[in-house]
Design an enzyme around this catalytic site. Structure first.
Site, PDB file in Angstrom:
ATOM      1  N   LYS A  57       0.871  -1.184   0.000  1.00 51.97           N
ATOM      2  CA  LYS A  57       0.000   0.000   0.000  1.00 51.97           C
ATOM      3  C   LYS A  57       0.907   1.234   0.000  1.00 51.97           C
ATOM      4  CE  LYS A  57      -1.405   3.258   2.435  1.00 51.97           C
ATOM      5  NZ  LYS A  57      -1.707   4.285   1.475  1.00 51.97           N
ATOM      6  N   GLY A  68       7.097   5.720   8.003  1.00 49.12           N
ATOM      7  CA  GLY A  68       6.254   6.914   8.001  1.00 49.12           C
ATOM      8  C   GLY A  68       6.338   7.617   9.337  1.00 49.12           C
ATOM      9  N   ASN A 102       5.582   8.802  13.299  1.00 44.96           N
ATOM     10  CA  ASN A 102       5.541   8.048  14.557  1.00 44.96           C
ATOM     11  C   ASN A 102       4.131   7.708  14.992  1.00 44.96           C
ATOM     12  OD1 ASN A 102       8.307   8.829  14.588  1.00 44.96           O
ATOM     13  ND2 ASN A 102       8.277   8.234  16.738  1.00 44.96           N
ATOM     14  N   VAL A 150       1.355   7.252  13.235  1.00 45.44           N
ATOM     15  CA  VAL A 150       0.759   6.156  12.469  1.00 45.44           C
ATOM     16  C   VAL A 150       1.520   4.858  12.731  1.00 45.44           C
ATOM     17  CG1 VAL A 150       0.255   5.290  10.163  1.00 45.44           C
ATOM     18  CG2 VAL A 150      -0.205   7.673  10.706  1.00 45.44           C
ATOM     19  N   GLY A 151       2.851   4.957  12.782  1.00 39.47           N
ATOM     20  CA  GLY A 151       3.662   3.759  13.024  1.00 39.47           C
ATOM     21  C   GLY A 151       3.238   3.044  14.297  1.00 39.47           C
ATOM     22  N   GLU A 161       9.761   1.933  10.821  1.00 35.13           N
ATOM     23  CA  GLU A 161      10.816   2.953  10.686  1.00 35.13           C
ATOM     24  C   GLU A 161      10.123   4.302  10.668  1.00 35.13           C
ATOM     25  OE1 GLU A 161      13.863   2.655  11.147  1.00 35.13           O
ATOM     26  OE2 GLU A 161      13.877   0.474  11.115  1.00 35.13           O
ATOM     27  N   CYS A 189      13.725  11.067   6.683  1.00 39.80           N
ATOM     28  CA  CYS A 189      13.786  10.792   8.115  1.00 39.80           C
ATOM     29  C   CYS A 189      15.215  10.908   8.621  1.00 39.80           C
ATOM     30  CB  CYS A 189      13.214   9.419   8.427  1.00 39.80           C
ATOM     31  SG  CYS A 189      14.030   8.121   7.528  1.00 39.80           S
ATOM     32  N   GLU A 233       9.797  16.420  14.701  1.00 41.49           N
ATOM     33  CA  GLU A 233      10.252  16.246  13.323  1.00 41.49           C
ATOM     34  C   GLU A 233       9.462  17.194  12.431  1.00 41.49           C
ATOM     35  OE1 GLU A 233       9.237  12.568  11.143  1.00 41.49           O
ATOM     36  OE2 GLU A 233      11.338  12.499  10.550  1.00 41.49           O
TER      37      GLU A 233
END
Ligand SMILES: NC(=O)C1=CN([C@@H]2O[C@H](COP(=O)(O)OP(=O)(O)OC[C@H]3O[C@@H](n4cnc5c(N)ncnc54)[C@H](O)[C@@H]3O)[C@@H](O)[C@H]2O)C=CC1
Ligand SMILES: O=C(O)CCC(=O)C(=O)O
Length: 488
Positions: A180, A233, A235, A237-238, A255, A289, A390
């Protein structure tokens, strides 16, 4: 209002066929250098589409794994050759879709080719060890088996390299894949999948489903037939992805962000440090990143470093990434541009001193795109938002320090730990930096960005789920170890 009408529609890739979503809905992917240009339409899929892809992958995986590693590798070599043949076209699509310069896009696409070839070779490398058993009549060894179906959730900032560095190892070790891609760069991803298709992969081994992260991404994280989820992606969502996978006992790999420091020691080659800070912090419009965001400079050389930095940053050309004179392209989207601008405002409001840039670029054709000036703050306090979060934009924070110990302490004062670099000639500085810096990538006299596909990549602290991608490290995620004991 988008004006281009001839843009092509890209379909999902399920069980070896290009298919439209059951929703019959598409969304436009636009050019951040010119919001009126539609690069292509992608499917706005539903869970039903995802389910079909997962069913196909599950069914195909068993016979894919039964092929030899050499045979699986051949498919990857073929894909590499096709991607290399289409390099310029795919790189151009990348530049048009997400904004990075054509030169960077070509280098990234070539990196994709190299990653495919590297993992093709993995098909003939060892997958286990013989371990002496306490029973002298037994044979004990390890072997590895694939996880099964891998869900790949990828971001827009490296739309060729990241899907490939996740898919290629997954495939060579015998897994099937459902990708995706991020919607912002899904046309580029579709062209990558076209290369896999042309290479003749068996039906169902490789699949791609486009659509909203909250539906397809979350659906991958929660799907009972997806055995491993690999994500790059943000943080927030991760962590959602990791939690959902953990809850159902699936393996996951995350990551995420960085707040990467550069330390410039008083004995550093300042020209080298300036070039590395600019390249690490501002290339790809700071949307990596691994991008440099905090610059700790020893007080003795602070003013000289700052002047050299400013004079070079002033020369950077901002524009459409397809134009050869452009050094820095636009932000990926209006949303990302607004995020960067709001961080700039927050920096000013919290008392940092804006010494360069900070504004949207609106001159001439730039007004149609999502351009922002390269931005430099000084007098930045480590409690300020711009020193902690970030930004994912071309924003540097200069911080004066009295010595390397202070620089190390402040550099580590972050929840992230992805990449870090130091510019110095002093071996004791170098050794303490290697030992003490809390980062997965430790770079000496080199910029914070610059990942090599044959080496492990990943972060400490909140930058990752503590796993590593790429190089030989990838086998740890994409396989399970079996310890075998045989008694004759
Ligand atoms: N570390 C990195 O390499 C990246 C970091 N970022 C950070 O994230 C910020 C936002 O960028 P986004 O593109 O919005 O990142 P994101 O984390 O939202 O998107 C990454 C991927 O996750 C998918 N996704 C979104 N919501 C999901 C959900 N609920 N469940 C599963 N998957 C989901 C997206 O569709 C995309 O494919 C950036 O400003 C930057 O700070 C963004 C991209 C890459
Ligand atoms: O710096 C690189 O080459 C890779 C960076 C990366 O993985 C990312 O920004 O998501």
């Amino acid at each position: 209002m988008a004006v281009q009408t001839e843009a092509k529609t890209y379909f999902n890739y399920i069980n070896g066929d290009w298919v439209s979503s059951v929703t019959n809905e598409v969304e436009a992917s636009t050019n951040p250098a010119n919001k009126n240009e539609i690069v292509g339409y992608i499917q706005r899929s539903s869970i039903e589409d995802l389910n079909e892809a997962v069913t196909a992958a599950k069914q195909a995986q068993k016979s894919w794994w039964k092929l030899s590693g050499v045979a699986r590798g051949e498919y990857l070599y073929k894909t590499a050759d096709i991607l290399e043949r289409r390099l310029e076209e795919i790189a151009e699509t990348m530049t048009k879709e997400m904004g990075k310069t054509f030169g960077e896009a070509k280098a990234e696409t070539m990196r994709g080719v190299s990653i495919l070839r590297y993992y093709a070779g993995e098909g003939v490398r060892k997958i286990g060890d013989v371990i002496p058993s306490s029973d002298s009549e037994a044979l004990m060894f390890t072997t590895r088996v694939p996880l099964g179906v891998i869900g790949v959730i990828s971001p827009w900032n490296f739309p060729v390299a990241i899907p490939i560095w996740k898919m290629a190892p997954a495939l060579i070790y015998g897994n099937a894949v459902v990708l995706k891609p991020a919607s912002e760069a899904a046309v580029t991803a579709a062209k990558v999948i076209e290369c896999f298709h042309e290479a003749g992969f068996p039906k169902g081994v490789v699949n791609m489903v486009c659509g909203p992260g909250s539906v397809i991404g979350q659906g991958i994280a929660e799907h009972p037939d997806i055995n491993g989820v690999t994500f790059t992606g943000s943080n927030s969502v991760g962590k959602r992805v990791g939690r959902a996978a953990f809850e159902r006992g699936a393996k996951y790999q995350l990551e995420m962000g960085g707040k990467n420091p550069v330390i410039v020691a008083k004995d550093a080659d300042l020209d080298l440090a300036v070039d590395g800070t600019i390249s690490g912090g501002l290339r790809s419009t700071g949307q990596k990143c691994t991008a440099t965001s905090r610059v700790f400079v020893e007080s003795e050389v602070y003013e000289t470093f700052k002047e050299k930095l400013l004079s070079k940053v002033k020369q950077l050309t901002i524009g459409n990434g397809m134009e050869s004179e452009t050094w820095m392209g636009p932000c990926v989207s209006e949303e990302q541009l607004n995020t960067v601008l709001s961080y700039v405002e927050q920096g000013k409001a919290e008392g940092a001193n804006l010494i360069y840039g900070g504004k949207r670029c609106v001159e001439g054709e730039l007004a149609n795109g999502f351009y922002v000036e390269p931005t430099i703050f000084e007098n930045v306090d480590l409690n300020m938002t711009i020193a902690r979060e970030e930004i994912f934009g071309p924003v540097l924070a200069l911080i004066k320090v009295h010595n390397i110990e202070e620089a190390l302490k402040l550099a580590n004062d972050t929840e992230y730990g992805l990449s870090a670099s130091i510019y110095t000639k002093d071996i004791s500085n170098i050794l303490s930096f290697i030992d003490e810096i809390e980062a997965g990538l430790v770079r000496v006299n080199a910029e914070t960005a610059g990942v090599e596909f044959q080496a492990p990549f990943g972060g400490m602290k909140q930058s990752s789920s503590h796993s590593r991608e790429q190089g030989q490290a990838a086998i740890e995620f994409f396989t399970s170890i079996k310890t075998v004991f045989i008694k004759a």
